[in-house]
Design an enzyme around this catalytic site. Sequence first.
Site, short mmCIF file in Angstrom:
data_model
loop_
_atom_site.label_atom_id
_atom_site.label_comp_id
_atom_site.label_asym_id
_atom_site.label_seq_id
_atom_site.Cartn_x
_atom_site.Cartn_y
_atom_site.Cartn_z
N CYS A 1 0.83 -1.20 0.00
CA CYS A 1 0.00 0.00 0.00
C CYS A 1 0.87 1.26 0.00
CB CYS A 1 -0.99 -0.08 1.15
SG CYS A 1 -2.43 0.97 0.89
N HIS B 1 -3.31 -5.23 1.67
CA HIS B 1 -2.65 -5.45 2.96
C HIS B 1 -2.67 -6.93 3.37
CE1 HIS B 1 -2.20 -1.29 4.59
NE2 HIS B 1 -3.14 -1.04 3.70
N GLU C 1 -0.84 -8.44 5.39
CA GLU C 1 -0.49 -8.60 6.82
C GLU C 1 -1.72 -8.49 7.72
OE1 GLU C 1 -0.21 -5.92 5.10
OE2 GLU C 1 -0.63 -4.16 6.34
N1 GLN Z 1 -3.36 6.37 0.82
C1 GLN Z 1 -2.11 6.05 1.43
C2 GLN Z 1 -0.96 6.68 0.68
O1 GLN Z 1 -1.05 6.97 -0.47
C3 GLN Z 1 -1.90 4.56 1.51
C4 GLN Z 1 -2.92 3.93 2.41
C5 GLN Z 1 -2.44 2.67 3.08
O2 GLN Z 1 -1.24 2.39 3.13
N2 GLN Z 1 -3.36 1.93 3.65
O3 GLN Z 1 0.07 6.86 1.25
#
Ligand code: GLN
Length: 189
Positions: free
Chosen positions: A78, A170, A172
């Site tokens: 992410c 995610h 994890e």
């Molecule tokens: N929206 C976040 C970003 O761009 C990422 C969100 C997340 O890691 N759950 O940094």
Amino acid sequence: MTVGVLALQGAFREHKSTLERLGINAILVAKPAELAECDALIIPGGESTTIGRLLNAFGLMEPLLTKAQAGMPLFGTCAGMVLLARDIEGSDQPWLGLMDVTVRRNAFGRQVDSFETGLDIPALGKDLFPGVFIRAPYITRVGPGVEILCQLQDKIVLVRQGNNLASAFHPELTGDYRVHRYFLQRCLA
Ligand code: GLN
């Protein structure tokens, strides 16, 4: 073998406990001396602008780039995927830029801020993977050396380039360890 989890901000504890469940010696990394012990590093989800700024503030940006260029495998989830991308659409935040992909942040839009969906990831077998997306980015361009491991409709959400792996979701936060196992077996080989 020691696998570090970057612990500046975000969902780092969950990665550490996933690694420990897989029998891996896992450490939290917030200082250059901790980074120096790592054979691989996970960059967690969180807020990529914050993590990028903290990488600079904690003196980790340079040593991390040096270790990555020397071949240390990285897995970004992410926000971690955003930090690994070579190009981030419309942003000039601090980042690592180590994978030849372009990402779009918060790309699924406000209406579907966070959601869970079964992902078809052939490299992990035929059972769907529980994809947890939280204000997730996706990949809008991949370079020639990048392997696409999963798409959700036309959106690229899991890629590998050499030793490096990046997921928009995610793993994890689920009880399914297959993406972590893939990283350990395929990227650290
Ligand atoms: N929206 C976040 C970003 O761009 C990422 C969100 C997340 O890691 N759950 O940094």
